[in-house]
Scaffold this motif. Structure first.
Motif, PDB file in Angstrom:
ATOM      1  N   THR A   1     -27.672 -19.650  -2.463  1.00  0.00           N
ATOM      2  CA  THR A   1     -27.965 -20.769  -1.573  1.00  0.00           C
ATOM      3  C   THR A   1     -27.820 -20.306  -0.134  1.00  0.00           C
ATOM      4  N   ILE A   2     -28.831 -20.572   0.667  1.00  0.00           N
ATOM      5  CA  ILE A   2     -28.842 -20.130   2.057  1.00  0.00           C
ATOM      6  C   ILE A   2     -28.803 -21.348   2.967  1.00  0.00           C
ATOM      7  N   PRO A   3     -27.779 -21.432   3.820  1.00  0.00           N
ATOM      8  CA  PRO A   3     -27.627 -22.601   4.685  1.00  0.00           C
ATOM      9  C   PRO A   3     -28.424 -22.476   5.991  1.00  0.00           C
ATOM     10  N   CYS A   4     -29.707 -22.753   5.914  1.00  0.00           N
ATOM     11  CA  CYS A   4     -30.508 -22.783   7.136  1.00  0.00           C
ATOM     12  C   CYS A   4     -31.630 -23.791   6.927  1.00  0.00           C
ATOM     13  N   GLN A   5     -32.265 -24.144   8.002  1.00  0.00           N
ATOM     14  CA  GLN A   5     -33.365 -25.096   7.906  1.00  0.00           C
ATOM     15  C   GLN A   5     -34.540 -24.458   7.167  1.00  0.00           C
ATOM     16  N   GLU A   6     -35.221 -25.280   6.405  1.00  0.00           N
ATOM     17  CA  GLU A   6     -36.353 -24.790   5.610  1.00  0.00           C
ATOM     18  C   GLU A   6     -37.416 -24.138   6.494  1.00  0.00           C
TER      19      GLU A   6
ATOM     20  N   GLY B   1     -18.953 -18.656   0.384  1.00  0.00           N
ATOM     21  CA  GLY B   1     -18.290 -17.581  -0.344  1.00  0.00           C
ATOM     22  C   GLY B   1     -19.273 -17.106  -1.401  1.00  0.00           C
ATOM     23  N   PHE B   2     -18.830 -17.013  -2.626  1.00  0.00           N
ATOM     24  CA  PHE B   2     -19.754 -16.664  -3.709  1.00  0.00           C
ATOM     25  C   PHE B   2     -19.810 -17.764  -4.762  1.00  0.00           C
ATOM     26  N   ASN B   3     -19.462 -18.976  -4.363  1.00  0.00           N
ATOM     27  CA  ASN B   3     -19.573 -20.157  -5.217  1.00  0.00           C
ATOM     28  C   ASN B   3     -20.739 -20.982  -4.704  1.00  0.00           C
ATOM     29  N   TYR B   4     -21.902 -20.792  -5.277  1.00  0.00           N
ATOM     30  CA  TYR B   4     -23.097 -21.451  -4.780  1.00  0.00           C
ATOM     31  C   TYR B   4     -23.258 -22.811  -5.438  1.00  0.00           C
ATOM     32  N   PRO B   5     -23.429 -23.863  -4.637  1.00  0.00           N
ATOM     33  CA  PRO B   5     -23.498 -25.223  -5.168  1.00  0.00           C
ATOM     34  C   PRO B   5     -24.708 -25.484  -6.057  1.00  0.00           C
ATOM     35  N   MET B   6     -25.782 -24.749  -5.876  1.00  0.00           N
ATOM     36  CA  MET B   6     -26.990 -24.978  -6.670  1.00  0.00           C
ATOM     37  C   MET B   6     -27.019 -24.106  -7.922  1.00  0.00           C
ATOM     38  N   GLY B   7     -25.990 -23.281  -8.125  1.00  0.00           N
ATOM     39  CA  GLY B   7     -25.965 -22.401  -9.273  1.00  0.00           C
ATOM     40  C   GLY B   7     -26.704 -21.102  -9.034  1.00  0.00           C
ATOM     41  N   GLY B   8     -27.271 -20.944  -7.868  1.00  0.00           N
ATOM     42  CA  GLY B   8     -27.985 -19.731  -7.488  1.00  0.00           C
ATOM     43  C   GLY B   8     -27.738 -19.453  -6.026  1.00  0.00           C
TER      44      GLY B   8
END
Length: 95
Positions: free
Chosen positions: A77-82, A68-75
């Motif tokens: 955050t993109i959920p994909c492999q590095e 959503g718009f609640n990012y766990p890192m405070g910024g």
């Protein structure tokens, strides 16, 4: 409808960037910090011009679906492999 959703997504990302960059003075003007990774998150600083790229917009959609718009890192955050993110940004630098 899809165009409106994409515009809203980019607008929300830009707002998040403005707020985030106030607290992160080490991010140069015209860039944004994003956190990437599935388990352990790594911070990357990328140009704002990526927000206009369809491939990067796909990542923003995935991020919205995941967090959503609640990012766990405070910024942003993109959920994909590095590695996938690095490959994608390499493509964006070429174009």
């Amino acid at each position: 409808m899809t165009n409106f959703r994409l515009h809203s997504l980019v607008a929300n990302a830009k707002q998040m960037i403005r707020l985030h960059n106030k607290h992160q003075p080490d991010v140069p003007r015209g860039y944004l910090a994003v956190y990437v990774g599935e388990i352990q998150k790594k911070r990357f600083v990328v140009p704002l011009s990526y927000l206009d790229q369809p491939l990067f917009q796909d990542l923003l959609r995935r991020s919205e679906e995941e967090y959503g718009f609640n990012y766990p890192m405070g910024g942003l955050t993109i959920p994909c492999q590095e590695k996938a993110f690095i490959d994608l940004t390499a493509l964006l630098q070429i174009s």
